[in-house]
Design a protein around this motif. Structure first.
Motif, short mmCIF file in Angstrom:
data_model
loop_
_atom_site.label_atom_id
_atom_site.label_comp_id
_atom_site.label_asym_id
_atom_site.label_seq_id
_atom_site.Cartn_x
_atom_site.Cartn_y
_atom_site.Cartn_z
N SER A 7 4.53 -27.29 -14.60
CA SER A 7 3.32 -27.79 -15.29
C SER A 7 2.12 -26.92 -14.98
CB SER A 7 3.01 -29.24 -14.88
OG SER A 7 4.08 -30.08 -15.16
N LYS A 9 -0.95 -24.74 -15.38
CA LYS A 9 -2.02 -24.44 -16.34
C LYS A 9 -2.79 -23.23 -15.81
CE LYS A 9 -1.19 -28.13 -18.78
NZ LYS A 9 -0.44 -27.96 -20.03
N GLU A 31 5.19 -23.02 -17.32
CA GLU A 31 4.40 -23.98 -18.10
C GLU A 31 5.07 -25.33 -18.31
OE1 GLU A 31 2.62 -22.60 -21.73
OE2 GLU A 31 2.07 -20.71 -20.75
N PRO A 32 6.41 -25.38 -18.48
CA PRO A 32 7.02 -26.68 -18.79
C PRO A 32 6.87 -27.68 -17.65
CG PRO A 32 8.56 -24.89 -19.16
CD PRO A 32 7.38 -24.30 -18.49
N ARG A 33 6.93 -28.96 -18.06
CA ARG A 33 6.99 -30.03 -17.06
C ARG A 33 8.37 -30.03 -16.43
NH1 ARG A 33 5.63 -34.99 -20.54
NH2 ARG A 33 7.34 -35.92 -19.44
N ASP A 265 3.71 -38.42 -21.62
CA ASP A 265 3.99 -37.73 -22.90
C ASP A 265 2.73 -37.30 -23.63
OD1 ASP A 265 6.69 -37.93 -22.57
OD2 ASP A 265 6.79 -39.92 -23.51
N PHE A 268 -2.71 -33.82 -20.53
CA PHE A 268 -2.70 -32.40 -20.13
C PHE A 268 -2.26 -31.46 -21.26
CE2 PHE A 268 -1.56 -34.67 -16.04
CZ PHE A 268 -2.86 -34.73 -15.58
N GLU A 269 -1.99 -32.01 -22.45
CA GLU A 269 -1.57 -31.15 -23.57
C GLU A 269 -2.53 -31.32 -24.75
OE1 GLU A 269 0.74 -29.07 -23.01
OE2 GLU A 269 1.38 -30.01 -21.13
N ASP A 270 -2.66 -30.28 -25.58
CA ASP A 270 -3.44 -30.39 -26.81
C ASP A 270 -2.51 -30.87 -27.93
OD1 ASP A 270 -4.89 -30.17 -29.10
OD2 ASP A 270 -5.44 -28.07 -28.84
N LEU A 271 -2.62 -32.15 -28.28
CA LEU A 271 -1.74 -32.73 -29.30
C LEU A 271 -2.52 -32.99 -30.59
CD1 LEU A 271 0.16 -35.33 -27.04
CD2 LEU A 271 0.80 -32.98 -27.55
#
Ligand code: NAD
Length: 334
Positions: A7, A9, A31-33, A265, A268-271
């Protein structure tokens, strides 16, 4: 130590790389969880470094142990997402970062209280559209109001000090009362009394099997009508569905969240380009009296520097003699 940092960043990369100067660990930023599908990326590493929404359940720990990982270094204070029993059985050591900056979280919590009370989030949008009407922005003086603090550890005590500074009456509940909270200006009372007398209720206890859905239908019924509820600790401390119902009836007058039960889910992500998939969350953000931040209470330069320093110190101590003692940042020269 060769360390797989999950994770990761850009800010993790920056602060961990700075902290590692001189320590000489090999940090592999990923980068992946961490999840059952990504655990194999830690192949060839002695340790994994994980954050709050990484999956550290038994199946993932089994995979990590099978590929030779020996240490899980958490860059968080909370460890509710780690199956500690499984880790112990597998011989996996676990370290964490205790109290890296209680000020960061307590100050963010105060920010949520102030913004919700004075509708600063709404005022910001109005003024940008040249709407200077004050209807709907009416707040209340914090001075003289009662604030209930559930959990009086490092963050809770800092928050008590801040609210005492505003002239609030502060009530506290903790199964292990401490002198610091009293010195900061709080009075310990039973949980029912705190809920019944507080205008603002805020959670600063850890998520454990005993605190899961601590705030549920029954506890909400014990609160004052129109109470302000703040949660900057862990999402599952509150039963979100029950809180949503109480918002609809006005039982809860304001809700401030930095954490959310199903945040793994989302946060911490740009969705912003994706279809919203969580109906409860989507409903929550439609309320004008709800303010949600995406688990950013910890996010200050000071905290990130402390997290990185403490994490690197834990890696070094483990490499030296297998120590897993929690290394608080204030014990480090940093
Ligand atoms: P801490 O360990 O210093 O204090 C936790 C306190 O909660 C302790 O005094 C403990 O006795 C008390 N407690 C335990 N069970 C309780 C219960 N049933 N009811 C009331 N109190 C109870 O922890 P801290 O550093 O103050 O952090 C508090 C929580 O904040 C952490 O567990 C973590 O989940 C959360 N946190 C959130 C962020 C963020 O960015 N939002 C950052 C750091 C920590």
């Amino acid at each position: 130590m060769r360390v797989a940092v999950f994770s990761a960043k850009p800010y993790d990369r920056r602060f961990l790389t700075e902290a590692d100067q001189g320590a000489g660990h090999e940090l592999v930023f990923l980068e992946p969880r961490l999840s059952p599908d990504t655990a194999s990326l830690a192949g060839g590493c002695d340790a994994v470094c994980a954050f709050v929404n990484d999956d550290l359940s038994a199946p993932v720990l089994e995979r990590l142990a099978a590929i030779g990982v020996r240490l899980v270094a958490l860059r968080s204070a909370g460890y509710n997402h780690v199956d500690l029993t499984a880790a112990r059985k597998l011989g996996l050591a676990v370290t964490r970062v205790p109290g890296y900056s209680p000020y960061a979280v307590a100050e963010h919590c105060a920010g949520l209280v102030l913004a919700l009370n004075r509708r600063i989030h709404r005022a910001y949008n109005r003024v940008r559209e040249h709407n200077f009407a004050l209807n709907g922005l009416l707040g209340f003086d914090l001075h003289g109001r009662t604030v209930g603090v559930i959990g009086t550890g490092k963050i809770g005590v800092r928050f008590i000090r801040i609210m005492a500074g505003f002239g609030c009456r502060v009530l506290a509940y903790d199964p292990y009362p401490g002198d610091e909270a009293v010195a900061a200006g709080a009075r310990y009372v039973p949980l029912e009394t705190l809920l019944g007398e507080s205008d603002i209720v805020t959670l600063h206890c850890p998520l454990t099997p005993g605190t899961y859905h601590l705030i549920d239908e029954r506890r909400i019924a014990q609160m004052r009508d129109g109470v302000m509820l703040i949660n900057t600790s862990r999402g599952a401390l509150i039963d979100t569905a029950a809180v949503l119902r109480a918002l609809k009836t006005g039982r809860i007058g304001h809700l401030g969240l930095d954490v959310y039960e199903e945040e793994a889910d989302l946060f911490f992500e740009d969705l912003s380009d994706e279809m919203p998939g969580d109906d409860v969350f989507s409903r929550l953000v439609t309320f004008p009296n709800v303010l949600i931040t995406g688990h950013q209470a910890f996010f200050t330069e000071d905290a990130l520097r402390n997290i990185a320093a403490s994490t690197v110190a834990s890696l070094t101590a483990y490499a030296r003699d297998g120590s897993t003692a929690a290394i608080a940042p204030d014990a480090l020269v940093c």
